[in-house]
Structures are given as C-alpha cells and as structure tokens.
Scaffold this motif. Structure first.
Motif, short mmCIF file in Angstrom:
data_model
loop_
_atom_site.label_atom_id
_atom_site.label_comp_id
_atom_site.label_asym_id
_atom_site.label_seq_id
_atom_site.Cartn_x
_atom_site.Cartn_y
_atom_site.Cartn_z
N LEU A 150 23.26 -0.98 31.98
CA LEU A 150 24.39 -0.82 32.82
C LEU A 150 25.11 0.58 32.51
CD1 LEU A 150 25.94 -4.25 32.38
CD2 LEU A 150 24.74 -3.43 34.03
N LEU B 40 20.27 -1.53 40.83
CA LEU B 40 19.86 -2.85 40.43
C LEU B 40 19.62 -3.74 41.94
CD1 LEU B 40 19.94 -4.55 37.97
CD2 LEU B 40 22.09 -5.38 38.47
N LEU C 26 25.21 2.02 39.60
CA LEU C 26 25.18 0.68 38.98
C LEU C 26 24.54 -0.47 40.02
CD1 LEU C 26 25.70 -1.08 36.43
CD2 LEU C 26 27.70 -1.49 37.25
N LEU C 27 25.08 -0.77 40.97
CA LEU C 27 25.06 -1.98 41.60
C LEU C 27 23.60 -1.32 42.52
CD1 LEU C 27 28.19 -3.48 42.83
CD2 LEU C 27 26.53 -3.93 40.95
N LEU C 28 23.59 -0.19 42.97
CA LEU C 28 22.58 0.41 44.03
C LEU C 28 21.00 0.25 43.19
CD1 LEU C 28 23.66 3.47 46.10
CD2 LEU C 28 22.99 1.01 46.82
N SER D 72 31.91 7.07 29.86
CA SER D 72 33.11 7.36 30.57
C SER D 72 34.24 7.93 29.98
CB SER D 72 33.50 6.16 31.56
OG SER D 72 34.16 5.29 30.71
N LEU E 125 26.65 -1.87 28.46
CA LEU E 125 28.07 -1.85 28.88
C LEU E 125 29.03 -1.00 27.96
CD1 LEU E 125 30.32 -3.02 30.90
CD2 LEU E 125 30.59 -4.92 29.17
N GLY E 126 28.91 -1.08 26.61
CA GLY E 126 29.77 -0.55 25.66
C GLY E 126 29.44 0.80 25.79
N VAL E 127 28.22 1.20 25.79
CA VAL E 127 27.70 2.76 25.85
C VAL E 127 28.32 3.22 27.05
CG1 VAL E 127 25.78 4.13 26.23
CG2 VAL E 127 25.74 2.56 24.37
N ASN E 128 28.30 2.45 28.36
CA ASN E 128 28.77 3.12 29.60
C ASN E 128 30.35 3.16 29.43
OD1 ASN E 128 28.32 3.37 32.53
ND2 ASN E 128 29.74 2.10 32.59
N VAL E 129 31.22 2.40 28.66
CA VAL E 129 32.48 2.51 28.50
C VAL E 129 32.73 3.91 27.78
CG1 VAL E 129 34.70 1.73 27.56
CG2 VAL E 129 32.89 0.17 29.14
N LEU F 245 25.35 -10.55 42.21
CA LEU F 245 25.42 -9.06 42.58
C LEU F 245 25.34 -9.04 44.13
CD1 LEU F 245 24.28 -5.97 42.10
CD2 LEU F 245 22.02 -6.57 42.71
N VAL G 110 23.21 -6.32 28.11
CA VAL G 110 24.31 -6.24 29.18
C VAL G 110 25.56 -5.93 28.29
CG1 VAL G 110 25.89 -7.39 30.30
CG2 VAL G 110 23.66 -8.26 30.34
N VAL G 111 25.61 -6.20 26.98
CA VAL G 111 26.84 -5.96 26.36
C VAL G 111 26.70 -4.35 25.58
CG1 VAL G 111 28.35 -6.36 24.37
CG2 VAL G 111 27.37 -8.28 25.68
N MET G 112 25.55 -4.10 24.95
CA MET G 112 25.16 -2.89 24.28
C MET G 112 25.25 -1.75 25.65
SD MET G 112 24.30 -1.28 21.72
CE MET G 112 24.40 0.35 21.73
N LEU H 242 18.45 -5.04 30.69
CA LEU H 242 19.29 -4.55 31.93
C LEU H 242 19.90 -3.22 31.31
CD1 LEU H 242 19.93 -6.05 34.46
CD2 LEU H 242 21.76 -6.81 33.30
N LEU I 62 34.17 -2.02 21.20
CA LEU I 62 33.24 -3.30 21.61
C LEU I 62 32.09 -3.34 20.81
CD1 LEU I 62 32.41 -5.17 23.82
CD2 LEU I 62 31.71 -3.33 25.16
N LEU I 63 31.53 -2.14 20.72
CA LEU I 63 29.88 -2.23 19.88
C LEU I 63 30.08 -2.70 18.43
CD1 LEU I 63 28.02 0.59 21.73
CD2 LEU I 63 28.06 -1.69 22.19
#
Lengths: 355, 346
Positions: free
Chosen positions: B99, B281, B277-279, B164, B157-161, A142, B153-155, B97, A316-317
């Motif tokens: 995302l 974290l 996202l980065l802020l 969007s 992330l997928g929801v984020n995609v 990060l 991370v993956v879950m 986490l 993906l999911l």
C-alpha cells in the motif's frame, strides 16, 4: 481468542482489576489502552488550556467520525475480512444525507435512519460478494469502493449541499449543556458492543476470524457470521458518515479517500489484527483518539503540521511492531496471560474452547 | 494449503528442482505444452479478449477516431499503471500487499523535479538517487514485515503515511522544479515510424519483466514462496531474501512510475501517485493473479492495466459522466474474478 472463563469466587477488588486487565490483555487491547492513558497524560501536560470540557468536546468531534468508521473496520477485521470500501461508504452516506436533507425537522430525523441504511447496504453488499460469490474480501471491497465512489459522484458531482444547524448540533453539540453528543454516541456504540460480544454471534465473530474451518466444524454458521460482520461494519460506517456530515455541514463525493488510510491506521493502532480473531472493536475507537491526540499535541508543541503524518506513521509502526514483539517479553503476572490460583483461562489460542 | 493449489505447487516444485538445483531446463515442447494447456494461459486469452472487445466498441462508439490513435492513447496511458503494477504483482505473488506505492511515486516525482530543477545534467544524479530511495523504502517494508512480523497491510500502510508526511516536509506544500527536458522528450516524443516512445518503454519494460519472472530462478522462487512458504523453505529457497527483494523491486518500480509520470505531465504534484493505490491492485486482480499468492502472469497484469485505461477511454468518448467509469470498473473487476474462478472449477 478473547473468550475467557473466569472464576469469580474471589471478589477482592484487586483481583477483579486483574481480571479486567486480563480480559484486555487477551484481546490485545491492553497496549492501546495503556498508550491512550499515557498520551492523554502528555496531552494534559502539553495543552493545559484544552484540558477542559470544550477541549474534550473538540477532540471527540474530530476523532469520532474516524473512530466510528475504524470500529466498523475492526468488526470486519476481527471476523477475518478486510474492507477497502469504507472511504466510499462514508462518501456515499455523506452525499445522500447532504443532498436529501431539508430544513424541516421531520426530514432531519428521517435522515438518520436513511444514513444508517445506506451504510448498512454497503456492508451488506460486501458481505454478499464475500460469502455468496466467494470473492476474497480485498478484491470484493476494492470493487465496491470503486462502485460506491461512482455512486457518490452520481449523487453529487462536486462538493456542495448544506446541512441545517439543528442536525449539526445534534451530533456536535453538548447534551444538556455539558455532555458531548459524540461521547454519548461512542458510549452507546461501545455499550452495544460489550453486550454483543458476549452473545453467541459475538463469539462466533472471533471463532470465524481465528480459523473459519474449525469454526464451521464447531457448528458456527460462517457465512451468516460474516454477513453480520460486514453489515454491522456498514451500519457503523453509516453512523460515521452521519457524524462526518454534521461536522463538515456539507457534502463532498471525494471525502472518503483521504480518510481511508487514517481509518486503517486507527484500527492497527487499536490492536486489531488484520487477518482476524484478535482485537476489539473498542480498539478502533481508541486508535482514532490516539491519532487525533498526537496531532493535537504536536500542534500545541509548535510542530509544523506537515510533520503530523510522519509522527502518525512512525507511531503506528512502533506500536504494532512493539506489540508483535511483545510475545518475547514476560509481562507481570497481573497483566500476563498465564496465572495460577483463582483464575482459569481457557481457549486463549484454540477455537475449540469458544462455544 | 488450499487443495486446489497443491497440484500447481508440485508443478512449480518440479520447475525449481530442475532449474535451480540441476541447472536443467524443460525442453521447448514441454514448455509450450505447459503454457498453452495452463489455466494461466486461458486467463490471458480472456483478459486480452475483453481488451479487444473494449477497443473495438470504443472505435464503434466514437466514429471519428482511427484505430492507431486509440491504441496509442490507451497503451501510452496504461504504461504508468503497468509499470507500477509490476511491483504490486511481485508482492501479491508472494502473498503480500504493497500500500506504500502511491507515496513512493509522489516522493519520487517531487524529488526528481526538486533535485534536477529542469536540467538534464542534474537529472543524471537525481534519477539514480530517486530509484535508490524507492528501493530503500521497499527494503524497510520488507524488513518490517519479515523481522518485526508486522502484517504487510499495516507495514506498507504505515510507511505510506510516513512518506506522505515526508513529501509535505520536502516540498513545503508546493513542489518545485519542472521535468528535465530529456525526460519529457523521452515520455512524450515519438521515435522512428511515428511510434510514441512511451509505447516502446512499455514494450521494453514488459519484455524484461516477463523474462525476469519466467526465465530466472528468482522468478520461479517467487511462485514457490507464494504457493507455499514452508514447502519453498524446505526446498532450499531463501524465503527471507525473496520476500525482501519483492518489496525492494516494488519500491523501485513505483519510483520509476513516478519518474515517468513527471515526464508525462511536465511537473510534479502532491497527488501524483494517489490513483495508483487502487489502480495497481485492480490491474493485478484483473490480470488473473490470485490475491492469496502463488498464481498469475505479468502479461495478464499488463492486460489488466490496458483494460482499465480502455474502459476510461471508452467512457470518455460517450456522454456518460465520469462517475460511470468507477461503477463500470467495479463491475468489470467482479465479473473478471468470477470468470477466473469459473475456469478453475472446470
């Protein structure tokens, strides 16, 4: 654990095919390979006009940059790490190459090792932070994602720069008129990986990702293995950044951000487990191909491009959810993990059997 | 279990036994002693010490600004990060986490303006809808992680995609509507004594959040689950409920952040949530929260958010280019993490 000892005494082709699938199954790459095959079938049916060399080349050119970066992330993920800095690494390689390159042939040739070096440096620094300063990889990367993002902005504050056409054609053109450059590049990387995976360092990668303390107890140099993973990952970011520079033919300090989530998605679709020990670098490349094929298929079906992300995310999911539930499903014997007769598989879950 | 977290686990296990099972509480003296002697308290001192140094140096660097204006700017801007980082904090505390925060924020923003279309009456419907959707997204995250056993991370992330994409489909590429007037007034206006409303919002939010984490049994369960999931389960904690709820709360706070950002900028836009996202974290990490869970205080996270904004304010007052801000962010994060670890090793 993907390390399999196989008795090759039976050399019937069907048996060898079984061995091949078992290897894939053990690394968790069998699912993505099957999905890729199915998607490719749908791709050919949905876009018959693209099922030729030009279409293939276009697809590879689009997917290769994300695929190479996802391959880098995969190596790091297999070793149990995580890398937020991949987006910034691509950006930094991109702006360095786009600003420093000139029309002369020598500068174009020099830019290739320069790009690789920049990528490897990003990975090396990540490795140092994780192994020497013992910062958790999420936090360390990060921080470095901010750092290299800032460096990219320092080098080139606004999108600009240009890349000579020869450089572009090296990566995106066809070798000898019919073999796509991207394919050659991907095959070289995969070839390297297939050899590397079977070396002591390659096995150590899986051992460290599976369980660092058992790996250490078995004589693996954990720190050196992690350094290797991050640096190799960085090298692949360098390659991906070079490819990206060739396809966009310009520099953009912010190009990494939007790619970050696609790269992670490709890694996850490719069957690589975040957390380590399971998956294969090739999975990242396969994941990227799947993502780009899906968006091409959706496009040719006339689906509004706004829906692409919804499909990609849902895919993906479903893919990851299905693979995590697949433990409950009994696979046919030639696909499954347990076999009798000529094959013996050791160490499918323990690190002890690796070395 | 990592050896250095065992002691703390037993501490929290005691807490849980006394507060959850017996309904008893520590005496004030015990509480005070635990607070001031704890590692978390020292982290807090360090975080706010750095913040004060940053504020003083930016005052010295820009001779014209008076302290009050500077504090107003920094605290006002940090509110959004602090609110969103609360959800991230809860999730990280339990070892996960999130995302999906950026897309939830953007979706909340575009839906708020899209439904309310700049009218206060419609906003009264829109805000509950938006908050509910944020919570539902969090529930989906939690269900996928808990029952489909997908890595957080993956879950997320997928929801984020997916979200969007939902944002693009919902807006058709261009968000419609503007912020409802009362929301703009709430976020941008001043209350009695010239104190900006946004600072009051932050104050109320932080108070409620801190009380929620430190004084409720749920708050204690968070630490127990993050410290050691199995021990928490054996102590009679409903681990599944805790893990689901943190994601639901993270979704709701992300939606809140999106709503307030709309009020702040007067409209919604497609990149509304992207920086967070980065802020979020970074604020959690700077606040001394352990990324592997079970340790850290929300007051520290708020300090982390303030530090991030103070840095960018400080650098905005100098001749350094914007790129320097990111490089300084990186160095500050690394130094903060190293500093926090030094204290652990004492």
């Amino acid at each position: 654990m993907s390390i399999v000892t196989v008795d090759y005494s039976e050399r019937r082709p069907s048996r060898l095919l079984g061995i091949f699938f078992q290897r894939l199954s053990l690394t968790g790459t069998i699912g993505p390979v099957i999905v890729l095959a199915l998607i490719a079938l749908v791709y050919v049916i949905a876009r018959p006009h693209s099922a030729n060399l030009d279409g293939f080349n276009t697809l590879l050119n689009a997917a290769a940059a994300v695929g190479l970066a996802a391959a880098g992330v995969s190596i790091i993920a297999i070793a149990g790490g995580f890398d937020f800095s991949v987006g910034s690494a691509l950006a930094v390689v991109n702006v360095v190459v786009a600003t420093q390159i000139s029309a002369s042939m020598s500068s174009q040739i020099i830019m290739i090792p320069v790009g690789l070096l920049v990528g490897a440096t990003v990975g090396f620094v990540n490795g140092l932070l994780v192994t020497r300063l013992r910062i958790p990889s999420i936090v360390a990367t990060l921080a470095t994602s901010f750092f290299w993002g800032g460096i990219a902005l320092l080098v080139l504050s606004q999108p600009g720069g240009s890349v000579p056409p020869e450089f572009v054609s090296w990566f995106t053109g066809n070798l000898g008129g019919f073999i796509p450059g991207a394919l050659v590049l991907l095959l070289l990387v995969i070839g390297f990986w297939v050899v590397f995976k079977r070396t002591r360092s390659g096995r150590a990668l899986y051992a460290v990702g599976g369980d660092p303390s058992s790996a250490r107890a078995n004589g693996v140099n954990v720190k050196r293995t992690l350094m290797l993973a991050y640096t190799l990952g960085g090298l692949l970011y360098g390659l991906s950044g070079l490819f990206l520079t060739a396809t966009t033919a310009s520099g953009d300090p912010n190009l990494g951000g939007p790619l970050l989530l696609s790269i992670f998605a490709a890694v996850a679709i490719g069957g690589v487990r975040f957390g380590g020990g399971r998956g294969d670098m090739v999975g990242g490349i396969i994941g990227a191909l799947i993502l780009y094929m899906i968006s091409d298929i959706l496009f040719s079906l006339g689906v509004n491009s706004f829906y692409t992300n919804i499909f990609n995310g849902a895919f993906l999911l479903v893919a990851v959810g299905a693979s995590s539930l697949s433990g409950f499903i009994r696979l046919p014997r030639w696909l499954g993990k347990r076999t009798r007769g000529g094959l013996s598989i050791r160490g499918s879950n323990s690190v002890g059997g690796v070395l | 279990v990592k050896p250095n977290s065992v002691q703390e686990n037993s501490l929290y296990a005691n807490d849980i036994r006394s507060s959850v099972l017996d309904g008893e509480y520590y005496s004030m003296r015990m509480r005070a002693r635990r607070l001031f002697a704890g590692r978390s308290f020292r982290t807090l001192v360090a975080v706010y010490g750095v913040l004060v140094i940053l504020l003083v140096s930016s005052l010295l660097l820009s001779q014209s600004a008076d302290p009050w204006t500077l504090v107003k700017t920094v605290v006002g801007l940090a509110t959004f990060t602090a609110i969103v980082a609360f959800g991230q904090y809860l999730v990280v505390l339990t070892g996960g986490l999130d995302l999906s925060i950026p897309s939830v924020m953007t979706l909340a923003g575009v839906m708020l303006t899209g439904i309310s279309l700049g009218s206060n009456e419609l906003a009264a419907i829109a805000i509950p809808i938006v908050l509910t959707i944020g919570g539902l997204v969090g529930l989906v995250n939690g269900l996928g992680i808990r029952f489909l056993r997908i890595a957080p991370v993956v879950m997320t992330l997928g929801v984020n995609v997916i979200l969007s994409g939902v944002v693009l489909v919902y807006t058709g590429g261009t968000p419609s509507g503007v912020s409802p007037p009362f929301l703009t007034q709430l976020v941008q206006g001043n209350s009695v004594g010239g104190i900006p409303n946004i600072i009051l919002i932050l104050f109320v939010f932080v108070t409620v959040a801190v009380l929620f984490v430190s004084r409720t049994s749920f708050g204690r369960q968070l630490f127990a689950v993050g410290g050691n999931r199995r021990v928490a389960y054996l102590s009679g904690i409903h681990v599944t409920r805790v893990s689901l709820l943190v994601y639901v709360l993270s979704g709701i706070t992300a939606a809140m952040g999106g709503i307030f950002l709309v009020g702040y900028s007067g409209q919604s836009y497609l990149t509304l949530g992207d920086p967070y996202l980065l802020l979020s974290l970074a604020a959690v990490v700077l606040g001394g929260v352990s990324i592997s869970g079970g340790r850290g205080l929300y007051a520290g996270v708020v300090g982390g958010a303030l530090i991030l904004i103070a840095i960018s304010t400080l650098l905005a007052g100098t001749a350094l280019p914007q790129s320097a801000r990111q490089i300084v962010y990186a160095l500050v994060i690394i130094v903060a993490v190293l500093g926090a670890r030094q204290k652990v090793e004492d």
